[in-house]
Each structure stands twice: as structure tokens, then as C-alpha cells.
Design a protein around this motif. Structure first.
Motif, PDB file in Angstrom:
ATOM      1  N   SER A 176       0.204   4.226  -8.046  1.00  0.00           N
ATOM      2  CA  SER A 176      -0.251   4.788  -9.324  1.00  0.00           C
ATOM      3  C   SER A 176      -1.082   3.791 -10.116  1.00  0.00           C
ATOM      4  N   ASP A 190      -9.216  -0.721  -7.996  1.00  0.00           N
ATOM      5  CA  ASP A 190      -8.851   0.307  -8.976  1.00  0.00           C
ATOM      6  C   ASP A 190     -10.093   0.935  -9.578  1.00  0.00           C
ATOM      7  N   SER A 191      -9.959   1.560 -10.749  1.00  0.00           N
ATOM      8  CA  SER A 191     -11.080   2.282 -11.366  1.00  0.00           C
ATOM      9  C   SER A 191     -12.251   1.355 -11.690  1.00  0.00           C
ATOM     10  N   LEU A 195     -13.170   3.722  -8.143  1.00  0.00           N
ATOM     11  CA  LEU A 195     -12.289   4.876  -7.997  1.00  0.00           C
ATOM     12  C   LEU A 195     -12.359   5.748  -9.252  1.00  0.00           C
ATOM     13  N   SER A 199      -4.886   5.731 -10.281  1.00  0.00           N
ATOM     14  CA  SER A 199      -3.762   6.374  -9.617  1.00  0.00           C
ATOM     15  C   SER A 199      -4.217   7.055  -8.326  1.00  0.00           C
ATOM     16  N   VAL A 200      -3.739   6.576  -7.186  1.00  0.00           N
ATOM     17  CA  VAL A 200      -4.116   7.107  -5.874  1.00  0.00           C
ATOM     18  C   VAL A 200      -2.852   7.578  -5.164  1.00  0.00           C
ATOM     19  N   LYS A 201      -2.894   8.814  -4.660  1.00  0.00           N
ATOM     20  CA  LYS A 201      -1.698   9.405  -4.053  1.00  0.00           C
ATOM     21  C   LYS A 201      -1.725   9.389  -2.529  1.00  0.00           C
ATOM     22  N   THR A 214      -6.922  11.266  -5.279  1.00  0.00           N
ATOM     23  CA  THR A 214      -6.485  10.913  -6.625  1.00  0.00           C
ATOM     24  C   THR A 214      -6.239  12.183  -7.455  1.00  0.00           C
TER      25      THR A 214
END
Length: 216
Positions: A176, A190-191, A195, A199-201, A214
Motif C-alpha cells: 500500500s 512509488d507515485s 505510478l 498503493s499497488v495491489k 492499483t
């Protein structure tokens, strides 16, 4: 040539032209909502559900369910990984190993070295098995049978690991708080690196690409 899709009453199968092939649920012997699918050779399909794990034998057109009464550690299955004759099963209450050649079950908990009993995902390599857990990333040495655990203190973006994948001998994790990549030491993506959000699932690998699922 078919796509197996998890759904609330089992799984549905379509072919590459998007034509319906089959639907499997309680009437066919598959109990629970579908959560994960993996394949063992050409004829065996494993499906993890909210009620256990189902094995479909294509040659017999027959389902068999395995539950905690049969040796499965917990009925809520999140991920399946087939490694030759062994099926690894990530659940909401530990990790299970099922040897299809002997029918033997072996279960793992935090008392055996697992980082957490909630196991979200699995990645298989020749020497190691990697387990994404709610309390860190666990690596199992196949030969020695020992666990090594990694967490935020080791450079991971978070202890709550949602998915894990191995791509060209590099380990990738989804959390997350960003993506972690192990190449000698951990690198966080990260962002700020492009991205949509940190938060990446889910992670999937495809030839020269890695895909990140995401919330956006």
C-alpha cells in the motif's frame, strides 16, 4: 487456449474468442467464491475459494474439494502456486503444502518461521519460495526448509505485502506504500516514480514488461 475467471459462485471459462466454454460452481462440486487459479500440467486445474481448494481433472470432468478436514490449514484461500508435484496454498490462517504424488499435507505458521499467518501471495523460483504476508515478506529455502523474513526495517516500503513476483531473478513486491524491488538491496518505487498512486495491489510479468494493478 482458455481464460479461467474467478467469480462469486466458482469459476467461469471462456476461450480466446470470448466464447463461453463452461461455468463451475456448487452443482459441479466447486464450493465457495473463486479466488485463485493455477494449472498442473494439461489436465489438472486448481481453484482456491472461500471454502477451500478444488481440483478439477479434465480427463474425468470431475471436481474434488479439499478443506481443513482434509488437511488444508484454513478454508479461505488467497493464492495457489504449483511447483511440479507440489501445490502451495496461501490462506487467511497459514500456509499449506500439498504433495500430489503422496497426498501428504504440511502446514506452516509463524511458529515455523513464517512472517505472518495471513499469506496473500506466492512466487516460485528454482531455489526459493517467496510469500507475501501481512507481516512481511518470507523466503523459504527449498533445500534447507528454513525461512528468512524481510520487513520495513530491511528497506521494504511496508510490512503488509499484498503481492510478490519474480522477474529476471529480481523480486518485486506490491504494498500500500509502493513497490519494492530487490537487487542486492531494496529499492522503493512509488507515485514519485510514475505510478498512478503508491498503493499497488497486484503484480504481473509479461515478456519484457511488468504490470502493476492499483486503485486508480
Amino acid at each position: 487456449g482458455c481464460l479461467w475467471m474467478c467469480q462469486v459462485f466458482g469459476v467461469q471459462v471462456i476461450d480466446t474468442s470470448h466464447t463461453f466454454v463452461a461455468s463451475y460452481g456448487p452443482d459441479e462440486g466447486l464450493i465457495g467464491a473463486g479466488k485463485a487459479v493455477d494449472f498442473q500440467g494439461e489436465n489438472i486445474v486448481w481453484v482456491g475459494t472461500t471454502e477451500g481448494i478444488g481440483r478439477f481433472d479434465r480427463t474425468k470432468d470431475e471436481w474434488k474439494m479439499f478443506t481443513p478436514e482434509d488437511g488444508l490449514v484454513h478454508k479461505q484461500v488467497y493464492k495457489i502456486a504449483v511447483d511440479d508435484e507440489v501445490v502451495w496454498i496461501a490462506t487467511g490462517g497459514g500456509l499449506s503444502r500439498y504433495d500430489t504424488s503422496t497426498g501428504e499435507w504440511k502446514n506452516y505458521h509463524t511458529t515455523d518461521g513464517l512472517a505472518d499467518d495471513i499469506v496473500n501471495s506466492i512466487a516460485v523460483t528454482k531455489k526459493y519460495l517467496w510469500f507475501a504476508t501481512r507481516g512481511g515478506l518470507s523466503r523459504l529455502n527449498k533445500k534447507k526448509g528454513t525461512f528468512t523474513n524481510y520487513g520495513k526495517v530491511d528497506g521494504l516500503p511496508s510490512d503488509n505485502i499484498l503481492d510478490v513476483a519474480v522477474f529476471r531473478e529480481k523480486v518485486w513486491i506490491a504494498t500500500s506504500d509502493g513497490v519494492g524491488k530487490l537487487e542486492g538491496r531494496w529499492k522503493i518505487i512509488d507515485s514519485k516514480d510514475g505510478l498512478p498512486i503508491s498503493s499497488v495491489k497486484k503484480i504481473a510479468t509479461q515478456k519484457d514488461y511488468i504490470w502493476f494493478g492499483t486503485g486508480k
